[in-house]
Design a protein around this motif. Structure first.
Motif, PDB file in Angstrom:
ATOM      1  N   GLN A 112     -18.881  -7.918   1.846  1.00  0.00           N
ATOM      2  CA  GLN A 112     -17.432  -8.156   1.929  1.00  0.00           C
ATOM      3  C   GLN A 112     -16.857  -7.531   3.185  1.00  0.00           C
ATOM      4  O   GLN A 112     -16.032  -8.132   3.864  1.00  0.00           O
ATOM      5  CB  GLN A 112     -16.730  -7.483   0.743  1.00  0.00           C
ATOM      6  CG  GLN A 112     -16.667  -8.308  -0.522  1.00  0.00           C
ATOM      7  CD  GLN A 112     -16.052  -7.479  -1.652  1.00  0.00           C
ATOM      8  OE1 GLN A 112     -15.116  -6.720  -1.444  1.00  0.00           O
ATOM      9  NE2 GLN A 112     -16.587  -7.628  -2.848  1.00  0.00           N
ATOM     10  N   ALA A 113     -17.304  -6.314   3.469  1.00  0.00           N
ATOM     11  CA  ALA A 113     -16.800  -5.604   4.644  1.00  0.00           C
ATOM     12  C   ALA A 113     -17.112  -6.408   5.903  1.00  0.00           C
ATOM     13  O   ALA A 113     -16.283  -6.553   6.794  1.00  0.00           O
ATOM     14  CB  ALA A 113     -17.424  -4.218   4.731  1.00  0.00           C
ATOM     15  N   ILE A 146      -4.645  -7.273   1.850  1.00  0.00           N
ATOM     16  CA  ILE A 146      -4.751  -7.443   3.303  1.00  0.00           C
ATOM     17  C   ILE A 146      -5.158  -8.880   3.631  1.00  0.00           C
ATOM     18  O   ILE A 146      -4.611  -9.514   4.530  1.00  0.00           O
ATOM     19  CB  ILE A 146      -5.732  -6.404   3.902  1.00  0.00           C
ATOM     20  CG1 ILE A 146      -5.142  -4.994   3.732  1.00  0.00           C
ATOM     21  CG2 ILE A 146      -5.994  -6.700   5.370  1.00  0.00           C
ATOM     22  CD1 ILE A 146      -6.061  -3.863   4.167  1.00  0.00           C
ATOM     23  N   LYS A 147      -6.084  -9.398   2.848  1.00  0.00           N
ATOM     24  CA  LYS A 147      -6.535 -10.778   3.066  1.00  0.00           C
ATOM     25  C   LYS A 147      -5.354 -11.746   2.870  1.00  0.00           C
ATOM     26  O   LYS A 147      -5.131 -12.649   3.678  1.00  0.00           O
ATOM     27  CB  LYS A 147      -7.661 -11.098   2.064  1.00  0.00           C
ATOM     28  CG  LYS A 147      -8.701 -12.051   2.639  1.00  0.00           C
ATOM     29  CD  LYS A 147      -9.740 -12.454   1.602  1.00  0.00           C
ATOM     30  CE  LYS A 147     -10.639 -11.310   1.133  1.00  0.00           C
ATOM     31  NZ  LYS A 147     -11.491 -11.689  -0.021  1.00  0.00           N
ATOM     32  N   ALA A 190     -11.137  -3.336   5.924  1.00  0.00           N
ATOM     33  CA  ALA A 190      -9.851  -3.904   5.510  1.00  0.00           C
ATOM     34  C   ALA A 190      -8.717  -3.318   6.342  1.00  0.00           C
ATOM     35  O   ALA A 190      -7.756  -4.007   6.671  1.00  0.00           O
ATOM     36  CB  ALA A 190      -9.608  -3.633   4.030  1.00  0.00           C
ATOM     37  N   TRP A 231      -0.818   1.656   3.503  1.00  0.00           N
ATOM     38  CA  TRP A 231      -1.218   0.574   4.406  1.00  0.00           C
ATOM     39  C   TRP A 231      -0.028  -0.283   4.783  1.00  0.00           C
ATOM     40  O   TRP A 231       0.150  -0.640   5.950  1.00  0.00           O
ATOM     41  CB  TRP A 231      -2.329  -0.290   3.779  1.00  0.00           C
ATOM     42  CG  TRP A 231      -2.656  -1.427   4.689  1.00  0.00           C
ATOM     43  CD1 TRP A 231      -3.466  -1.372   5.809  1.00  0.00           C
ATOM     44  CD2 TRP A 231      -2.146  -2.768   4.636  1.00  0.00           C
ATOM     45  NE1 TRP A 231      -3.476  -2.592   6.429  1.00  0.00           N
ATOM     46  CE2 TRP A 231      -2.681  -3.472   5.740  1.00  0.00           C
ATOM     47  CE3 TRP A 231      -1.290  -3.436   3.768  1.00  0.00           C
ATOM     48  CZ2 TRP A 231      -2.396  -4.818   5.985  1.00  0.00           C
ATOM     49  CZ3 TRP A 231      -1.001  -4.776   4.014  1.00  0.00           C
ATOM     50  CH2 TRP A 231      -1.545  -5.458   5.109  1.00  0.00           C
ATOM     51  N   PRO A 241     -11.963  -0.275  -3.034  1.00  0.00           N
ATOM     52  CA  PRO A 241     -10.669  -0.660  -2.464  1.00  0.00           C
ATOM     53  C   PRO A 241     -10.337  -2.142  -2.674  1.00  0.00           C
ATOM     54  O   PRO A 241      -9.612  -2.709  -1.883  1.00  0.00           O
ATOM     55  CB  PRO A 241     -10.886  -0.377  -0.980  1.00  0.00           C
ATOM     56  CG  PRO A 241     -12.326  -0.777  -0.760  1.00  0.00           C
ATOM     57  CD  PRO A 241     -13.048  -0.511  -2.065  1.00  0.00           C
ATOM     58  N   LEU A 272     -20.404  -4.858  -1.437  1.00  0.00           N
ATOM     59  CA  LEU A 272     -19.277  -4.237  -0.732  1.00  0.00           C
ATOM     60  C   LEU A 272     -19.495  -4.338   0.780  1.00  0.00           C
ATOM     61  O   LEU A 272     -18.575  -4.631   1.532  1.00  0.00           O
ATOM     62  CB  LEU A 272     -19.122  -2.773  -1.156  1.00  0.00           C
ATOM     63  CG  LEU A 272     -18.511  -2.568  -2.547  1.00  0.00           C
ATOM     64  CD1 LEU A 272     -18.749  -1.137  -3.024  1.00  0.00           C
ATOM     65  CD2 LEU A 272     -17.020  -2.867  -2.536  1.00  0.00           C
ATOM     66  N   LEU A 310      -6.564  -3.431  -2.471  1.00  0.00           N
ATOM     67  CA  LEU A 310      -6.060  -3.290  -1.102  1.00  0.00           C
ATOM     68  C   LEU A 310      -6.650  -4.387  -0.218  1.00  0.00           C
ATOM     69  O   LEU A 310      -5.955  -5.016   0.582  1.00  0.00           O
ATOM     70  CB  LEU A 310      -6.422  -1.906  -0.543  1.00  0.00           C
ATOM     71  CG  LEU A 310      -6.087  -1.673   0.938  1.00  0.00           C
ATOM     72  CD1 LEU A 310      -4.589  -1.687   1.176  1.00  0.00           C
ATOM     73  CD2 LEU A 310      -6.676  -0.363   1.444  1.00  0.00           C
ATOM     74  N   MET A 311      -7.947  -4.623  -0.382  1.00  0.00           N
ATOM     75  CA  MET A 311      -8.605  -5.651   0.434  1.00  0.00           C
ATOM     76  C   MET A 311      -8.022  -7.023   0.142  1.00  0.00           C
ATOM     77  O   MET A 311      -7.804  -7.826   1.048  1.00  0.00           O
ATOM     78  CB  MET A 311     -10.107  -5.652   0.179  1.00  0.00           C
ATOM     79  CG  MET A 311     -10.778  -4.423   0.754  1.00  0.00           C
ATOM     80  SD  MET A 311     -12.523  -4.348   0.337  1.00  0.00           S
ATOM     81  CE  MET A 311     -13.191  -5.605   1.407  1.00  0.00           C
ATOM     82  N   LYS A 319      -2.849 -11.635   5.689  1.00  0.00           N
ATOM     83  CA  LYS A 319      -3.366 -12.342   6.871  1.00  0.00           C
ATOM     84  C   LYS A 319      -3.111 -13.837   6.754  1.00  0.00           C
ATOM     85  O   LYS A 319      -2.800 -14.502   7.729  1.00  0.00           O
ATOM     86  CB  LYS A 319      -4.879 -12.096   7.018  1.00  0.00           C
ATOM     87  CG  LYS A 319      -5.211 -10.861   7.832  1.00  0.00           C
ATOM     88  CD  LYS A 319      -6.711 -10.793   8.130  1.00  0.00           C
ATOM     89  CE  LYS A 319      -7.108  -9.412   8.597  1.00  0.00           C
ATOM     90  NZ  LYS A 319      -8.521  -9.122   8.287  1.00  0.00           N
ATOM     91  N   MET A 342     -14.886  -9.308   6.303  1.00  0.00           N
ATOM     92  CA  MET A 342     -13.506  -8.946   6.544  1.00  0.00           C
ATOM     93  C   MET A 342     -13.242  -8.427   7.952  1.00  0.00           C
ATOM     94  O   MET A 342     -12.167  -8.612   8.505  1.00  0.00           O
ATOM     95  CB  MET A 342     -13.133  -7.879   5.526  1.00  0.00           C
ATOM     96  CG  MET A 342     -11.722  -7.441   5.592  1.00  0.00           C
ATOM     97  SD  MET A 342     -11.204  -6.993   3.950  1.00  0.00           S
ATOM     98  CE  MET A 342      -9.831  -8.049   3.689  1.00  0.00           C
ATOM     99  N   SER A 360     -15.981  -0.899   3.315  1.00  0.00           N
ATOM    100  CA  SER A 360     -15.106  -2.039   3.048  1.00  0.00           C
ATOM    101  C   SER A 360     -13.645  -1.650   3.205  1.00  0.00           C
ATOM    102  O   SER A 360     -12.841  -2.434   3.717  1.00  0.00           O
ATOM    103  CB  SER A 360     -15.400  -2.671   1.689  1.00  0.00           C
ATOM    104  OG  SER A 360     -15.349  -1.724   0.665  1.00  0.00           O
TER     105      SER A 360
END
Lengths: 79, 137
Positions: free
Chosen positions: B85-86, A25-26, B28, A53, A18, B82, A21-22, A29, B89, B24
């Motif tokens: 990162q998760a 989102i970051k 997110a 999302w 993902p 991953l 997408l991540m 923010k 986040m 992750s």
């Protein structure tokens, strides 16, 4: 589309689900309300994940554009 | 608040990848993520295993070499990265199964730093019972 100028462009091409997408989102923010974020993605999950999302998170999907070899998602931060 | 629980039993990279990807993605999306690593799943979190693990499910053994090659070529992030990162986040907790931990005589310092604590099955079930999504991988 040509009149919408992104505040920030995220090139997430080559990043796998993902990842794009991540990154979006970051970026959302970190952004201010009203900012426009554009994400480039080559990941096929993004096509559904990102619009879903954006809707759920209450932002605005200005558009999804098929570019040469990738997709561009343009999102406005609403809140 | 949406919560996902993942019990990680498997220690092969092909099964750890979805753990990393789902965790992750969930982080997110703002979900609370709770991971309980047990048995071979916990073995995979050992410092001496985590980075250099090249195990793959028996039934797809012949595809392992190709999978690792593609992952390297395409720069696919490892399951471990991953999860890192998760954790950066969102609210992601990784628990080590106390039973596995004791049975194999592990020490907390044998495990990679993303493991938060060692918990018993009872405590984990209490945490997981409120989860909206429950997976066993």
């Amino acid at each position: 589309m040509s009149d919408v100028k992104p505040t920030r462009v995220i090139d997430a091409r080559g990043s796998f689900c993902p990842g794009p997408l991540m990154e979006l989102i970051k970026a959302i923010k970190e952004a201010k309300v009203g900012d426009i974020i554009s994400v480039y993605s080559t990941d096929s999950g993004s096509k559904r994940d990102i619009p879903l999302w954006v809707e759920k998170a209450g932002h605005e999907l200005i558009g999804v554009f098929d570019r040469e070899g990738y997709t561009e998602f343009v999102v406005r931060k609403k809140r | 608040m949406t919560k996902i629980s993942i019990i990680v039993f498997s220690g092969t990279v092909d099964k750890l990848m979805p753990v990393g990807v789902l965790a992750s993605a969930a982080a997110a999306l703002g979900y609370d993520v709770e991971i309980f690593a047990t048995f071979w799943g916990l073995m995979a979190f050992r410092k001496d295993m985590a980075e250099k693990n090249t195990k793959i499910s028996k039934e797809f053994e012949e595809m392992g070499e190709m999978m690792f090659k593609i992952m390297k070529e395409k720069n696919v992030p490892s399951w471990l990265n991953l999860l890192r990162q998760a954790k950066e986040m969102g609210n992601v907790k990784i628990y080590a199964c106390a039973q596995t931990f004791d049975m194999f005589g592990m020490k907390k310092e044998d495990l990679v730093d993303i493991v938060d604590e060692v918990v018993g099955a009872g405590e984990y079930l209490e945490k997981a019972k409120e989860a909206d999504i429950s997976l066993f991988i």
